[in-house]
Design a protein around this motif. Structure first.
Motif, PDB file in Angstrom:
ATOM      1  N   ILE A  68       0.855  -1.183   0.000  1.00  0.00           N
ATOM      2  CA  ILE A  68       0.000   0.000   0.000  1.00  0.00           C
ATOM      3  C   ILE A  68       0.891   1.232   0.000  1.00  0.00           C
ATOM      4  CG2 ILE A  68      -0.124   0.088   2.524  1.00  0.00           C
ATOM      5  CD1 ILE A  68      -3.031   1.023   2.234  1.00  0.00           C
ATOM      6  N   SER A  69       0.426   2.282  -0.687  1.00  0.00           N
ATOM      7  CA  SER A  69       1.190   3.520  -0.708  1.00  0.00           C
ATOM      8  C   SER A  69       0.842   4.359   0.516  1.00  0.00           C
ATOM      9  CB  SER A  69       0.893   4.312  -1.983  1.00  0.00           C
ATOM     10  OG  SER A  69      -0.431   4.830  -1.949  1.00  0.00           O
ATOM     11  N   PHE A  70       1.677   5.352   0.799  1.00  0.00           N
ATOM     12  CA  PHE A  70       1.469   6.195   1.974  1.00  0.00           C
ATOM     13  C   PHE A  70       0.122   6.913   1.907  1.00  0.00           C
ATOM     14  CE2 PHE A  70       1.779  10.181   4.297  1.00  0.00           C
ATOM     15  CZ  PHE A  70       2.281   9.768   5.521  1.00  0.00           C
ATOM     16  N   PHE A  71      -0.150   7.607   0.808  1.00  0.00           N
ATOM     17  CA  PHE A  71      -1.375   8.394   0.700  1.00  0.00           C
ATOM     18  C   PHE A  71      -2.608   7.504   0.580  1.00  0.00           C
ATOM     19  CE2 PHE A  71       1.785  11.547  -0.751  1.00  0.00           C
ATOM     20  CZ  PHE A  71       1.492  12.547   0.153  1.00  0.00           C
ATOM     21  N   GLN A  72      -2.448   6.325   0.024  1.00  0.00           N
ATOM     22  CA  GLN A  72      -3.574   5.389  -0.054  1.00  0.00           C
ATOM     23  C   GLN A  72      -4.014   4.957   1.339  1.00  0.00           C
ATOM     24  OE1 GLN A  72      -2.781   1.445  -1.710  1.00  0.00           O
ATOM     25  NE2 GLN A  72      -4.573   1.673  -3.025  1.00  0.00           N
ATOM     26  N   SER A  73      -3.053   4.681   2.203  1.00  0.00           N
ATOM     27  CA  SER A  73      -3.363   4.291   3.569  1.00  0.00           C
ATOM     28  C   SER A  73      -3.998   5.437   4.346  1.00  0.00           C
ATOM     29  CB  SER A  73      -2.091   3.821   4.281  1.00  0.00           C
ATOM     30  OG  SER A  73      -2.351   3.499   5.631  1.00  0.00           O
ATOM     31  N   VAL A  74      -3.443   6.644   4.203  1.00  0.00           N
ATOM     32  CA  VAL A  74      -4.020   7.814   4.878  1.00  0.00           C
ATOM     33  C   VAL A  74      -5.451   8.049   4.399  1.00  0.00           C
ATOM     34  CG1 VAL A  74      -3.836  10.311   5.137  1.00  0.00           C
ATOM     35  CG2 VAL A  74      -1.787   8.903   5.281  1.00  0.00           C
ATOM     36  N   CYS A  75      -5.688   7.848   3.108  1.00  0.00           N
ATOM     37  CA  CYS A  75      -7.040   7.991   2.542  1.00  0.00           C
ATOM     38  C   CYS A  75      -8.011   7.015   3.187  1.00  0.00           C
ATOM     39  CB  CYS A  75      -6.985   7.774   1.033  1.00  0.00           C
ATOM     40  SG  CYS A  75      -8.592   7.623   0.212  1.00  0.00           S
ATOM     41  N   VAL A  76      -7.618   5.749   3.282  1.00  0.00           N
ATOM     42  CA  VAL A  76      -8.486   4.719   3.864  1.00  0.00           C
ATOM     43  C   VAL A  76      -8.807   5.035   5.321  1.00  0.00           C
ATOM     44  CG1 VAL A  76      -8.620   2.291   4.555  1.00  0.00           C
ATOM     45  CG2 VAL A  76      -7.710   2.906   2.310  1.00  0.00           C
ATOM     46  N   LEU A  77      -7.774   5.347   6.100  1.00  0.00           N
ATOM     47  CA  LEU A  77      -7.974   5.639   7.522  1.00  0.00           C
ATOM     48  C   LEU A  77      -8.828   6.882   7.711  1.00  0.00           C
ATOM     49  CD1 LEU A  77      -4.324   4.934   8.731  1.00  0.00           C
ATOM     50  CD2 LEU A  77      -6.329   3.527   9.177  1.00  0.00           C
ATOM     51  N   GLY A  78      -8.659   7.871   6.830  1.00  0.00           N
ATOM     52  CA  GLY A  78      -9.443   9.099   6.926  1.00  0.00           C
ATOM     53  C   GLY A  78     -10.909   8.889   6.610  1.00  0.00           C
ATOM     54  N   TYR A  79     -11.193   8.141   5.552  1.00  0.00           N
ATOM     55  CA  TYR A  79     -12.589   7.879   5.191  1.00  0.00           C
ATOM     56  C   TYR A  79     -13.295   7.024   6.233  1.00  0.00           C
ATOM     57  CZ  TYR A  79     -12.876   9.930   0.521  1.00  0.00           C
ATOM     58  OH  TYR A  79     -12.946  10.808  -0.525  1.00  0.00           O
ATOM     59  N   CYS A  80     -12.547   6.147   6.867  1.00  0.00           N
ATOM     60  CA  CYS A  80     -13.165   5.224   7.824  1.00  0.00           C
ATOM     61  C   CYS A  80     -13.503   5.872   9.167  1.00  0.00           C
ATOM     62  CB  CYS A  80     -12.254   4.008   8.049  1.00  0.00           C
ATOM     63  SG  CYS A  80     -12.220   2.875   6.632  1.00  0.00           S
ATOM     64  N   ILE A  81     -13.193   7.157   9.345  1.00  0.00           N
ATOM     65  CA  ILE A  81     -13.664   7.837  10.559  1.00  0.00           C
ATOM     66  C   ILE A  81     -15.108   8.335  10.378  1.00  0.00           C
ATOM     67  CG2 ILE A  81     -11.328   8.586  11.152  1.00  0.00           C
ATOM     68  CD1 ILE A  81     -12.176  11.441  10.378  1.00  0.00           C
ATOM     69  N   PHE A  82     -15.666   8.124   9.188  1.00  0.00           N
ATOM     70  CA  PHE A  82     -17.033   8.592   8.905  1.00  0.00           C
ATOM     71  C   PHE A  82     -18.052   8.095   9.925  1.00  0.00           C
ATOM     72  CE2 PHE A  82     -20.960   8.371   6.094  1.00  0.00           C
ATOM     73  CZ  PHE A  82     -21.269   9.712   6.272  1.00  0.00           C
ATOM     74  N   PRO A  83     -18.063   6.798  10.303  1.00  0.00           N
ATOM     75  CA  PRO A  83     -19.016   6.358  11.339  1.00  0.00           C
ATOM     76  C   PRO A  83     -18.839   7.092  12.666  1.00  0.00           C
ATOM     77  CG  PRO A  83     -18.094   4.467  10.189  1.00  0.00           C
ATOM     78  CD  PRO A  83     -17.290   5.661   9.769  1.00  0.00           C
ATOM     79  N   LEU A  84     -17.606   7.435  13.028  1.00  0.00           N
ATOM     80  CA  LEU A  84     -17.368   8.179  14.262  1.00  0.00           C
ATOM     81  C   LEU A  84     -17.818   9.627  14.135  1.00  0.00           C
ATOM     82  CD1 LEU A  84     -13.885   6.709  15.239  1.00  0.00           C
ATOM     83  CD2 LEU A  84     -16.009   6.487  16.539  1.00  0.00           C
ATOM     84  N   VAL A  85     -17.736  10.183  12.936  1.00  0.00           N
ATOM     85  CA  VAL A  85     -18.261  11.533  12.701  1.00  0.00           C
ATOM     86  C   VAL A  85     -19.775  11.540  12.889  1.00  0.00           C
ATOM     87  CG1 VAL A  85     -18.565  13.364  10.988  1.00  0.00           C
ATOM     88  CG2 VAL A  85     -16.373  12.185  11.167  1.00  0.00           C
ATOM     89  N   ILE A  86     -20.439  10.505  12.387  1.00  0.00           N
ATOM     90  CA  ILE A  86     -21.890  10.380  12.573  1.00  0.00           C
ATOM     91  C   ILE A  86     -22.218  10.221  14.053  1.00  0.00           C
ATOM     92  CG2 ILE A  86     -23.910   8.931  12.096  1.00  0.00           C
ATOM     93  CD1 ILE A  86     -22.690   8.247   9.413  1.00  0.00           C
ATOM     94  N   ALA A  87     -21.413   9.418  14.763  1.00  0.00           N
ATOM     95  CA  ALA A  87     -21.623   9.228  16.210  1.00  0.00           C
ATOM     96  C   ALA A  87     -21.473  10.550  16.952  1.00  0.00           C
ATOM     97  CB  ALA A  87     -20.635   8.195  16.747  1.00  0.00           C
ATOM     98  N   ALA A  88     -20.473  11.349  16.578  1.00  0.00           N
ATOM     99  CA  ALA A  88     -20.268  12.645  17.221  1.00  0.00           C
ATOM    100  C   ALA A  88     -21.444  13.581  16.947  1.00  0.00           C
ATOM    101  CB  ALA A  88     -18.964  13.271  16.721  1.00  0.00           C
ATOM    102  N   PHE A  89     -21.978  13.534  15.733  1.00  0.00           N
ATOM    103  CA  PHE A  89     -23.119  14.385  15.382  1.00  0.00           C
ATOM    104  C   PHE A  89     -24.359  13.994  16.185  1.00  0.00           C
ATOM    105  CE2 PHE A  89     -26.923  15.096  12.758  1.00  0.00           C
ATOM    106  CZ  PHE A  89     -26.865  16.476  12.616  1.00  0.00           C
TER     107      PHE A  89
END
Length: 204
Positions: A123-144
């Motif tokens: 996996i590339s550096f930015f690809q991994s950062v992208c995956v980890l960043g998008y996967c916080i979406f459920p936690l963003v919904i939880a915070a909302f």
């Protein structure tokens, strides 16, 4: 497969060669640099929607996250901003809370990514950062949801569900790109990364 334009190579008398490159074009043969701004925005929004669909819908992960392999940082940036704003609304030190979210998300994802690369992950550096960043979406919904209802026991439930969903989506993708005998070493930091974000939501 999209056609590309390949510039010719020219050899000068001194033996130097001019650099070659390619320009992507769409199916109609038009360079993407010439497409209307609205078309570019809509294409990016569709890409973000595809990645969020992978995170939220388990059935969409049947292709092992093929959509997430085409990385971008717009989605993670928007999600990080949204989470930072929500957690800073009721914080005594709003700027500190907002900055802490940014540090945990970006520095944390960077550390997890470096760990995966050291474990010979494909996996590339930015690809991994992208995956980890998008996967916080459920936690963003939880915070909302926690912000709207503001009930302690409901907040705990929302965060636990969001954490479970986020971890499941990211681990499912990351484990496919790590060597079989090193998956546990690569997945454990991912779990810690989302634990830190979930804890930040709980104490906010």
């Amino acid at each position: 497969m999209e056609p590309t334009y390949q510039s010719p190579q020219f050899h000068g008398g001194d033996g130097l060669v001019t650099p070659s490159g390619s320009i992507e074009t769409n199916l109609e043969g038009r360079c993407t640099l010439d497409e209307p701004v609205m078309e570019t925005i809509m294409r990016d929004l569709r890409s973000i929607g595809t990645k969020l669909k992978y995170v939220m819908l388990p059935r969409a992960r049947a292709d092992k996250g093929a959509g997430l392999r085409e990385w971008d940082l717009w989605g993670p940036l928007v999600l990080c901003l949204a989470l930072g704003i929500m957690l800073s609304l009721h914080a005594e030190q709003a700027s500190l809370a907002f900055g802490l979210v940014f540090i945990i998300v970006w520095v944390g994802s960077g550390v997890v990514t470096v760990n995966a690369l050291l474990l010979k992950g494909k996996i590339s550096f930015f690809q991994s950062v992208c995956v980890l960043g998008y996967c916080i979406f459920p936690l963003v919904i939880a915070a909302f949801c926690s912000l709207m209802l503001n009930v302690i026991w409901l907040k705990v439930i929302f965060v636990v569900i969001g954490f479970t969903w986020a971890t499941g989506a990211s681990v499912n993708f990351m484990s496919e790109l790590l060597p079989e005998d090193r998956k546990a070493l690569g997945v454990y930091p991912v779990w810690l990364f989302y634990v830190a974000i979930a804890w930040l939501i709980l104490i906010s």
